[in-house]
Design a protein around this motif. Structure first.
Motif, mmCIF file in Angstrom:
data_model
loop_
_atom_site.group_PDB
_atom_site.id
_atom_site.type_symbol
_atom_site.label_atom_id
_atom_site.label_comp_id
_atom_site.label_asym_id
_atom_site.label_seq_id
_atom_site.Cartn_x
_atom_site.Cartn_y
_atom_site.Cartn_z
ATOM 1 N N ALA A 126 69.641 1.435 114.353
ATOM 2 C CA ALA A 126 68.590 2.239 114.970
ATOM 3 C C ALA A 126 69.082 2.884 116.261
ATOM 4 C CB ALA A 126 67.367 1.369 115.245
ATOM 5 N N GLU A 127 69.848 2.133 117.058
ATOM 6 C CA GLU A 127 70.369 2.692 118.307
ATOM 7 C C GLU A 127 71.304 3.857 118.031
ATOM 8 O OE1 GLU A 127 72.545 1.203 122.434
ATOM 9 O OE2 GLU A 127 72.393 -0.148 120.700
ATOM 10 N N GLU A 128 72.111 3.742 116.971
ATOM 11 C CA GLU A 128 73.002 4.838 116.607
ATOM 12 C C GLU A 128 72.217 6.089 116.212
ATOM 13 O OE1 GLU A 128 75.404 3.216 113.497
ATOM 14 O OE2 GLU A 128 77.042 2.694 114.880
ATOM 15 N N MET A 129 70.978 5.898 115.704
ATOM 16 C CA MET A 129 70.136 7.022 115.283
ATOM 17 C C MET A 129 69.166 7.453 116.378
ATOM 18 S SD MET A 129 69.373 5.751 111.368
ATOM 19 C CE MET A 129 68.397 7.208 110.961
ATOM 20 N N ASN A 130 69.397 7.000 117.616
ATOM 21 C CA ASN A 130 68.618 7.411 118.786
ATOM 22 C C ASN A 130 67.202 6.845 118.797
ATOM 23 O OD1 ASN A 130 68.561 8.802 121.299
ATOM 24 N ND2 ASN A 130 67.411 10.486 120.364
ATOM 25 N N PHE A 131 67.028 5.633 118.286
ATOM 26 C CA PHE A 131 65.757 4.937 118.362
ATOM 27 C C PHE A 131 65.763 3.960 119.538
ATOM 28 C CE2 PHE A 131 65.362 6.375 114.034
ATOM 29 C CZ PHE A 131 63.994 6.446 113.793
ATOM 30 N N ALA A 132 64.615 3.822 120.192
ATOM 31 C CA ALA A 132 64.407 2.713 121.121
ATOM 32 C C ALA A 132 64.088 1.465 120.299
ATOM 33 C CB ALA A 132 63.269 3.025 122.083
ATOM 34 N N LEU A 159 66.681 1.113 125.341
ATOM 35 C CA LEU A 159 66.819 2.546 125.101
ATOM 36 C C LEU A 159 68.268 2.850 124.748
ATOM 37 C CD1 LEU A 159 64.719 3.853 128.125
ATOM 38 C CD2 LEU A 159 63.985 3.669 125.734
ATOM 39 N N PRO A 160 68.515 3.802 123.858
ATOM 40 C CA PRO A 160 69.894 4.127 123.474
ATOM 41 C C PRO A 160 70.751 4.471 124.699
ATOM 42 C CG PRO A 160 68.345 5.203 122.005
ATOM 43 C CD PRO A 160 67.521 4.583 123.096
ATOM 44 N N PRO A 185 67.610 -4.064 129.100
ATOM 45 C CA PRO A 185 66.290 -3.669 128.608
ATOM 46 C C PRO A 185 65.373 -3.312 129.761
ATOM 47 C CG PRO A 185 66.459 -6.057 128.630
ATOM 48 C CD PRO A 185 67.802 -5.528 129.055
ATOM 49 N N GLY A 186 64.330 -2.566 129.455
ATOM 50 C CA GLY A 186 63.371 -2.239 130.505
ATOM 51 C C GLY A 186 62.521 -1.047 130.143
ATOM 52 N N PHE A 187 61.402 -0.968 130.798
ATOM 53 C CA PHE A 187 60.389 0.045 130.533
ATOM 54 C C PHE A 187 60.450 1.182 131.564
ATOM 55 C CE2 PHE A 187 56.342 1.327 128.823
ATOM 56 C CZ PHE A 187 55.647 1.891 129.887
ATOM 57 N N VAL A 188 60.963 0.881 132.750
ATOM 58 C CA VAL A 188 60.890 1.813 133.878
ATOM 59 C C VAL A 188 61.607 3.141 133.629
ATOM 60 C CG1 VAL A 188 61.462 2.117 136.329
ATOM 61 C CG2 VAL A 188 60.564 -0.066 135.508
ATOM 62 N N PRO A 189 62.797 3.179 132.982
ATOM 63 C CA PRO A 189 63.460 4.479 132.798
ATOM 64 C C PRO A 189 62.592 5.524 132.100
ATOM 65 C CG PRO A 189 64.985 2.709 132.304
ATOM 66 C CD PRO A 189 63.649 2.067 132.508
ATOM 67 N N LEU A 190 61.718 5.092 131.200
ATOM 68 C CA LEU A 190 60.835 6.050 130.539
ATOM 69 C C LEU A 190 59.872 6.696 131.531
ATOM 70 C CD1 LEU A 190 59.927 4.185 127.221
ATOM 71 C CD2 LEU A 190 61.281 6.265 127.448
ATOM 72 N N ALA A 213 57.959 11.364 123.283
ATOM 73 C CA ALA A 213 57.904 12.440 124.267
ATOM 74 C C ALA A 213 59.172 12.503 125.106
ATOM 75 C CB ALA A 213 56.689 12.262 125.172
ATOM 76 N N ALA A 214 59.839 11.350 125.281
ATOM 77 C CA ALA A 214 61.081 11.310 126.057
ATOM 78 C C ALA A 214 62.276 11.826 125.271
ATOM 79 C CB ALA A 214 61.343 9.886 126.540
ATOM 80 N N GLY A 215 62.081 12.174 124.002
ATOM 81 C CA GLY A 215 63.159 12.756 123.206
ATOM 82 C C GLY A 215 63.862 11.809 122.270
ATOM 83 N N TYR A 216 63.385 10.581 122.168
ATOM 84 C CA TYR A 216 64.003 9.628 121.252
ATOM 85 C C TYR A 216 63.415 9.781 119.852
ATOM 86 C CZ TYR A 216 65.674 7.551 125.570
ATOM 87 O OH TYR A 216 66.268 7.354 126.791
ATOM 88 N N ALA A 217 64.153 9.289 118.862
ATOM 89 C CA ALA A 217 63.730 9.450 117.469
ATOM 90 C C ALA A 217 62.480 8.645 117.149
ATOM 91 C CB ALA A 217 64.863 9.042 116.529
#
Length: 414
Positions: free
Chosen positions: A74-80, A108-109, A114-119, A215-219
């Protein structure tokens, strides 16, 4: 660095703990399952809906390891990706605890932690993404979420209040009274809110986060629920609520955006709880709901039971060929980790193990065998025996004199 990474892998294998680092190497025998997951992730990425998968297998057959394979793919495919192991502290009937764990464990890729803040930090005030999120929360979610997000984006920027608001969006819910106080401080006017009920409204936070990730651009968002058989330790009412919560992740009608939910459970969840011949959950849970006058929830529970049967991906025991390939990979990693020529033949390591041993036990046996070969050049023969009894007359001269002195001292004391 290769040597250090290889030693990390060997330590994971030695302890029997699965890791995302292992998924990049040890995926033998799961090629068809990986292809299915890849197709379904492409579908989530393309359609933006909610899809689910139920991973089923016997104890020790690599369910958690397969979840890590999914996470890597999933990370390789740009998923959180959020990894949520269920336990007594994180039961599936408590959505607030599930959300808090999912937000805290969100990878996040490209991020190592881990964390929520970057979003939230990427969401700039007055940007198109910020306006889209505000409109979405206003139209579809509990009013509290719009108030929290608006105060976070357009407030005074007070560091303490920003922390409180970000913590709320990560699952540490701020009371309505405190939120109203922050709103008055930021905008100089009162805020009217309907009561926020944790049991009824927490799922709106899952919907919010799934939308924010897109919305942040992830898959999309992959949520991995491990140890789903923990349901077996809950009471009937709690299990009924857990099944209803599962429906929220499985059905697109509950409003998740671009989400792929994976439930991993031991096979005995079906044989000992859901489909057992007598007093199965398939019969008992609807009866309990009817007794509590919750007949409207019965069709949803039935649908979840059907999904558990229909959407199964069973992880069968690996073939002898695939196990051999995996054990050879373990040998190669051990050789790389410690810089030595590992033996080609490692069949002796598993010769004494029963055929039904879990795969993790077999791997740990091979690692131990290789450790002994590396340290001693072979498996040492260890034996335990009692020493022969030495009679007083058989003591050496110096030890006999010492013994006589001790006896004289004991006699004087008496």
């Amino acid at each position: 660095m290769e040597n250090f990474a290889a030693r990390q892998i060997i330590e994971y294998l030695r302890s029997g703990v699965s890791s995302r680092n292992l998924s990049t190497i040890f995926s033998y025998g799961r090629e068809a399952a990986c292809e299915r997951v890849g197709r379904e992730l492409e579908r989530v990425k393309r359609d933006g809906g909610a899809f689910s998968l139920v991973v089923k297998g016997n104890f020790g057959n690599g369910k958690t390891h397969f979840l890590n394979i999914i996470a890597h793919k999933a990370e390789e495919m740009n998923f959180a990706v959020s990894f949520v192991p269920l336990s007594k502290e994180t039961p599936f009937d408590k959505l607030d605890r599930l959300y808090r764990r999912a937000a805290a464990g969100l990878y996040l890729p490209g991020c190592s932690q881990p964390g929520f803040v970057p979003l939230l930090e990427a969401l700039q005030p007055d940007s198109g993404e910020a306006d889209e999120m505000l409109n979405y929360t206003a139209r579809n979610l509990h009013p509290k979420l719009e108030a929290v997000l608006r105060n976070y984006l357009d407030g005074s920027g007070d560091a303490y209040n920003q922390h409180i608001l970000a913590s709320d969006l990560a699952g540490d819910f701020v009371p309505n009274a405190q939120l109203k106080s922050i709103h008055r401080l930021n905008f100089g006017k009162s805020l009217s809110l309907t009561p926020f009920k944790i049991k009824e409204n927490t799922f709106d936070y899952f919907r919010f986060l799934s939308r924010l990730i897109r919305a942040a651009g992830y898959a999309g968002w992959v949520i991995l629920f491990d140890e789903f058989e923990q349901l077996m330790y809950l009471g009937i009412t709690a299990r009924a609520n857990a099944y209803l919560n599962a429906a929220r992740f499985m059905s697109p009608s509950f409003g998740l955006t671009g989400t792929y939910s994976v439930f991993s459970a031991s096979s005995n969840l079906w044989s000992e709880l859901i489909w057992k011949q007598k007093n199965s959950d398939y019969d008992v849970v609807p009866q309990k709901l009817a007794a509590k006058e919750r007949q409207y929830d019965i069709p949803t529970v039935r649908e979840v039971f059907g999904s558990f049967l229909k959407e199964n991906l069973f992880l069968d025991t690996l073939s002898t060929f695939d196990i051999r390939r995996m054990l050879q990979a373990v040998r190669d990693q051990h050789a790389l980790a410690y810089g030595w020529q590992a033996p080609d033949d490692i069949s002796r390591a598993t010769a004494g193990l029963p055929a039904d041993r879990p795969l993790r036990t077999v791997i740990r046996a091979v690692v131990e065998f290789l450790d002994l070969q590396y340290l001693y050049g072979g498996r040492p023969e260890i034996a335990a025996a009692l020493p022969d009894e030495i009679l007083p007359g058989e003591l050496p001269e110096d030890e006999r004199e010492e013994q006589e002195k001790i006896q004289e001292q004991e006699h004087e004391c008496l």
